[in-house]
Design an enzyme around this catalytic site. Sequence first.
Site, PDB file in Angstrom:
ATOM      1  N   GLU A  27       6.102  75.397  10.269  1.00  0.00           N
ATOM      2  CA  GLU A  27       7.209  76.324  10.528  1.00  0.00           C
ATOM      3  C   GLU A  27       8.354  75.609  11.240  1.00  0.00           C
ATOM      4  OE1 GLU A  27       9.665  79.205  12.799  1.00  0.00           O
ATOM      5  OE2 GLU A  27       8.486  77.565  13.573  1.00  0.00           O
TER       6      GLU A  27
ATOM      7  N   HIS B 129       9.403  75.794  23.105  1.00  0.00           N
ATOM      8  CA  HIS B 129       9.676  74.394  22.710  1.00  0.00           C
ATOM      9  C   HIS B 129       9.785  73.454  23.910  1.00  0.00           C
ATOM     10  CE1 HIS B 129      11.577  75.767  18.592  1.00  0.00           C
ATOM     11  NE2 HIS B 129      10.338  76.207  18.773  1.00  0.00           N
TER      12      HIS B 129
END
Length: 464
Positions: free
Chosen positions: A328, A427
Amino acid sequence: MPHQTYARAVCLPGFCLLVAIASAFVSAQTSPPWLDSYREPASRIAAAATSNSDAWQRLAELTDTFGNRLSGSPQLQAAIEWAAAEMKKDGLENVHTEPAMVPHWVRGDEHAEIVTPTLQSLVMLGLGNSVGTPPAGVQAAILVVKNFDDLDRHSREAVGRIVVFNVPFTNYGETVVYRSDGPSRAARAGAVAMLLRSVGPPGLRTPHTGVLRYADDAPRIPAAAITTEDADQLQRMQDRGTSVVVRLVMGAQMLPDVESANVVGELVGRERPEEVVVVSGHSDSWDVGRGAMDDGGGCVVSWEALRVLKRLNLRPRRTIRVVLFVNEENGTRGGMAYRDRHTAELANHVLMLESDSGPFRPVGFGFSGNDRARELVTQIATLLSPIGADRIGQGGGGTDIGPAVQAGKLPAMSLNVDGTRYFLFHHTQADTVDKLDPADMSRCVAAIAVMAYVVADMPERLPK
Ligand SMILES: [Zn+2]
């Protein structure tokens, strides 16, 4: 039943009938007869899902054992094999992997520092898919800009410089465009490298990585995220008239594609096995942190939803399929491979649901589909009011299910959660399992299991 309470509370002479009719109307809107037969299984599913911390424990095992899982990494491959083996042990049916070629980007050694007026380190993370610098790095004066318009106004000054986008985080959709498009915008203006204020709220001097998207008509320049604190410092120095020189060293490179795979497991439908409800997350993560909330957690809560139904011997009319998509983060190759492999079968996909916002406290689902389908899922969601996950919002979908949803024009859903903290960790090195609450994760399992079960079992097929 809030509307009944309301009816009693305001039932003054002369108003009773009106209120009773209004109440019956609300009742017909929210509780059709077919739904009543699902109240008992829904509460059994929710009770079973929330009676333990299996989802959190499994996520902890996944992230402790394999760490982060960037596409092309041996850690991801090992995690994929583990997930398939565990699904088989769980007794899921038709467990298999479906191959997909994925990009293999590696970060290498990287660092950045202010070299003028004095040597000071910057905390940074290269952006995913970025090119690297020459071994000695790129060293240049900086130009700090506040947005794309600001860059356009100062484009002459950008030539030969390192452009720094210092764009405060508003929301992800609005701010992420500087990460994806910023490098090529800066390169077109003549910049030699790009630094980005991390896409996230101020944290503890923590940089956030994520993928960039090079345009075909611009030179490919190295790009990295710096912390909000460091971006503000560079801004202050520029505003003060200080001439600042920064050095950026990045060993990033793109290696040849690697074969990886989506993981698939099923609970085969008892009457219409060919009709499929998909629940999903993505197995890959960035190469920092442990990929717990993005998206190991989405994988685990989707997978656990099938395990709960299996444990309760609830076999729906249609098939429920869990898919752990690969890649992804920097390619969507898993989503495209699924679409291509299942093209002929997409007409029989009833609903695709993705969980990719972190398994925090669930509040409901985003939904994209026609009005009748929305009405049905809104009715089903009322079964989730005891756990507070009964809101159906706009805009359901997900990056991984996107290709199949578009190709098949399918109804799509996303699990919606209390997202207050998600973008603090997104992230970053701080995406670890300890940030997640076992009880919230169990509620995510309950929400997905109830929604998927009722959509897969109800007499009327969710209309496209
Ligand atoms: Zn994700």
